[in-house]
Design an enzyme around this catalytic site. Sequence first.
Site, mmCIF file in Angstrom:
data_model
loop_
_atom_site.group_PDB
_atom_site.id
_atom_site.type_symbol
_atom_site.label_atom_id
_atom_site.label_comp_id
_atom_site.label_asym_id
_atom_site.label_seq_id
_atom_site.Cartn_x
_atom_site.Cartn_y
_atom_site.Cartn_z
ATOM 1 N N GLY A 82 -8.155 18.977 29.032
ATOM 2 C CA GLY A 82 -9.012 18.842 30.214
ATOM 3 C C GLY A 82 -10.132 19.853 30.315
ATOM 4 O O GLY A 82 -10.832 20.155 29.351
ATOM 5 N N TYR A 85 -0.593 21.499 46.712
ATOM 6 C CA TYR A 85 -1.762 21.742 45.863
ATOM 7 C C TYR A 85 -2.931 22.265 46.707
ATOM 8 O O TYR A 85 -3.600 23.231 46.339
ATOM 9 C CB TYR A 85 -2.142 20.445 45.149
ATOM 10 C CG TYR A 85 -3.308 20.564 44.192
ATOM 11 C CD1 TYR A 85 -3.161 21.238 42.975
ATOM 12 C CD2 TYR A 85 -4.542 20.000 44.489
ATOM 13 C CE1 TYR A 85 -4.231 21.344 42.093
ATOM 14 C CE2 TYR A 85 -5.613 20.099 43.612
ATOM 15 C CZ TYR A 85 -5.452 20.772 42.410
ATOM 16 O OH TYR A 85 -6.512 20.879 41.538
#
Length: 256
Positions: free
Chosen positions: A26, A161
């Site tokens: 990523g 998160y």
Amino acid sequence: MAPVIAAAQLFDLSGEVALVTGASSGLGARFAEVLAAHGARVVAAARRVERLEMLATSHPNIRPLALDVTDLAAAPGKIEEAEGPFGPLTLLVNNAGIASGGRIVDTPPGEFRQVMATNVDAVWALSQAFARRAIARGGPAAIINIASIVSYTVASAPASYAVSKAAVLQMTRAMALEWARHRIRVNAIAPGYIGSEMTGDYLKSPAGEAVIKRVPQRRAGDASDLDGTLLLLASNKASGFMTGSSVVVDGGMLLS
Ligand code: NAD
């Protein structure tokens, strides 16, 4: 008046030695490649060393380092180890992160702590170890933390998160304030939805497609959409007076 510096020189990172965490996929893999392509020497760190070795074949300036960022006690030793291939680190990119969980009421025991350990505690420990050495040398140095648009808002993000990324933003500011006098700049990139291993399946799902329709630019980002911001924050010549900032790169998502 200071002389005008051409862009190629402004973003020339020769002489910089960077550690990028979570570089096995990523954004982290892209960050390592972009920094190396601009002259930095890069230690690419993650748990999946075979992937890092593949990445290292893409550029002679990239070396792999096995690193589990949640091993907090190992952080000072790992920062020292990262200085092995190319010498003292001048740039730390705290990119490793995980996203898990959903609604607060459904989050199983331990999951919140796991997210905080990777996304927050590790950033604290690695930055602290990095800064101690940079302070001893007298700088200059820079840290780039990877925050998120959910550092600012919650929206439909998993709560754990969002909490962790809000902490990353405040940590960026606290470190920037404390270390400015030591010539250490600390800034953050706050991406919106970017295609990666973390988001790939979600962005292809009906829920993900619905989210992309709410992005004012009507698309998810690509890791390459962060190249310019990364180079800006990495280059002391380009952003020497920036510290404690967070640059949002989200196709306008935070506006909607
Ligand atoms: P990704 O899953 O491809 O990359 C995350 C990387 O972190 C992986 O290489 C993974 O192995 C590594 N990692 C996780 N736990 C680790 C540990 N304990 N030790 C070492 N490495 C570990 O996802 P990504 O989208 O490239 O995410 C990179 C960063 O960008 C993360 O911090 C993420 O929260 C942040 N971010 C991503 C997006 C997005 O839309 N993709 C948006 C905002 C922020």
